[in-house]
Design a protein around this motif. Structure first.
Motif, short mmCIF file in Angstrom:
data_model
loop_
_atom_site.label_atom_id
_atom_site.label_comp_id
_atom_site.label_asym_id
_atom_site.label_seq_id
_atom_site.Cartn_x
_atom_site.Cartn_y
_atom_site.Cartn_z
N UNK A 23 0.45 -1.53 0.33
CA UNK A 23 0.22 -0.42 -0.30
C UNK A 23 1.06 1.33 0.57
N UNK A 24 2.26 1.11 0.73
CA UNK A 24 3.06 2.36 0.57
C UNK A 24 4.49 2.60 -0.09
N UNK A 25 3.95 1.37 -1.02
CA UNK A 25 5.31 0.67 -1.80
C UNK A 25 5.90 1.20 -3.32
N UNK A 26 6.80 0.55 -3.63
CA UNK A 26 6.56 0.41 -5.12
C UNK A 26 7.67 -0.68 -5.48
N UNK A 27 7.39 -1.31 -7.07
CA UNK A 27 7.93 -2.28 -7.36
C UNK A 27 9.07 -2.43 -7.21
N UNK A 28 9.95 -1.36 -7.16
CA UNK A 28 11.14 -1.56 -6.98
C UNK A 28 12.43 -2.34 -5.27
N UNK A 75 7.06 -4.87 -12.99
CA UNK A 75 6.34 -4.50 -11.89
C UNK A 75 6.02 -3.28 -11.76
N UNK A 76 4.45 -3.06 -11.78
CA UNK A 76 3.82 -1.54 -11.76
C UNK A 76 3.98 -0.68 -10.45
N UNK A 77 3.62 0.51 -10.71
CA UNK A 77 3.60 1.28 -10.09
C UNK A 77 2.55 1.00 -10.05
#
Length: 339
Positions: A42-47, A63-65
């Motif tokens: 919920x507060x992350x990103x694909x990396x 890996x979508x943002x």
């Protein structure tokens, strides 16, 4: 030599463009390249999945943002699991070959993955959409969460029907996300200050590895006064937190997938021992996990001891468990092409 070549792209979705990272394997066998789509929290990103990527040589990783986060932060509503699932489907269609794609979701990403997996579950037998997805592999997310204790009473069960519950979104966010939600309203004077914030976080007492640090730096958005703030939209977080509990699309997909023994048998649920602040029990208490084992007997449940909600996709033990679960799903989906 790296196992993958990495590039970032943009695809058109409702309301704008979604940012998508794609890791292409530098070496793979003949035939179709096995493909995995990783969906962050919920507060992350694909990396955040970069460590897992390294454990999956020969596999394409998409890996979508998610909208409202990181490089997709300018994408506004609609939020919620169905909107995210539709965005992810667009990314998959843009970068995956025809054939099955294995879905992997961490935390809220598991709810998105389950929603997407269920979108084609009611299709006619033999329809392409019904067999487009494998899994999902759910990493400490994706199954109904316990209703948080907001009135001093211990309630570890996830009820089948939340319609009769008076769930306050602010209470949900405070109880489930805690400091992760507070962080979104904070400003930081430098990248180093932001990394120091995480270095002091109880979930990262063993230090920040390269993957975590790069993911956190990527998360930052510059402000006009030259300070930085986390990129996740508070509006997105609020809408998504509520939708994980009460969203019709997720609940319908969960019923579709888990109501089919074949589809249920393709679901793997990996459980961290500790929660978001590295305390026990984890986000899914043992009693609740046991109830899911009994309710969905065909589902594979994997306890990952020694991990918390974050480092289950960062630590060596966590990555090994996640990679093994993904490889099993890929082997089923691609008829042993990885063997």
């Amino acid at each position: 030599m790296s196992s993958h070549d990495y590039n970032r792209y943009r695809v058109s979705v409702s309301g704008g463009e979604l940012s998508v990272g794609v890791w292409e394997p530098v070496a793979y066998g003949p035939g179709r390249v096995p493909t995995v789509c990783v969906i962050h929290g919920i507060t992350s990103n694909h990396l955040f999945f970069a460590g897992l990527v390294s454990a999956l040589p020969g596999v394409r990783i998409i890996g979508p943002d998610l909208r409202g986060r990181a490089d997709s932060r300018l994408l506004g509503p609609p939020f919620g699991m169905r909107a995210h699932a539709e965005d992810v489907l667009t990314a998959i269609n843009a970068f995956a070959e025809p054939g099955p794609v294995t879905l992997v979701g961490h935390s809220m990403g598991g709810f998105v993955a389950m929603t997407l997996a269920g979108l084609g579950a009611g299709a006619e037998p033999g329809a392409e959409v019904a067999d487009r997805f494998r899994g999902p592999v759910l990493i400490d997310g994706g199954l109904p969460l316990p209703v948080p204790d907001t009135e001093g009473e211990d309630d570890a069960e996830a009820p089948d029907d939340l319609n009769d519950r008076d769930l306050d979104t602010d209470d949900l966010i405070a109880a489930v996300l805690g400091p992760a939600a507070d962080r979104l309203s904070m400003s930081f004077g430098s990248v180093e200050e932001y990394l120091a914030f995480f270095a002091a976080h109880p979930a990262f007492v063993d230090g920040l590895d390269t993957v975590a640090a790069e993911s956190f730096v990527y998360d930052l958005a510059a402000k006009d006064d030259h300070s930085f703030q986390p990129s996740t939209s508070i509006e997105a977080m609020q809408a998504d937190a509520a939708d994980m509990y009460t969203g019709d699309a997720y609940q319908s997909s969960l019923a579709q997938v888990m109501g089919s023994r074949r589809r249920q048998s393709e679901v793997t649920f990996l459980v961290a021992e500790r929660d978001l602040v590295a305390s026990e029990p984890g986000l899914y208490p043992p009693d609740l996990v046991d109830s899911y084992r009994q309710r969905w007997e065909a589902m594979d449940v994997v306890d990952v001891p020694g991990t918390n909600h974050f480092d289950i996709v960062l630590s060596e033990a966590g990555i090994d468990a996640c990679a093994e679960a993904v490889m099993v799903r890929l082997g089923v989906a691609d008829d042993g092409a990885l063997n």
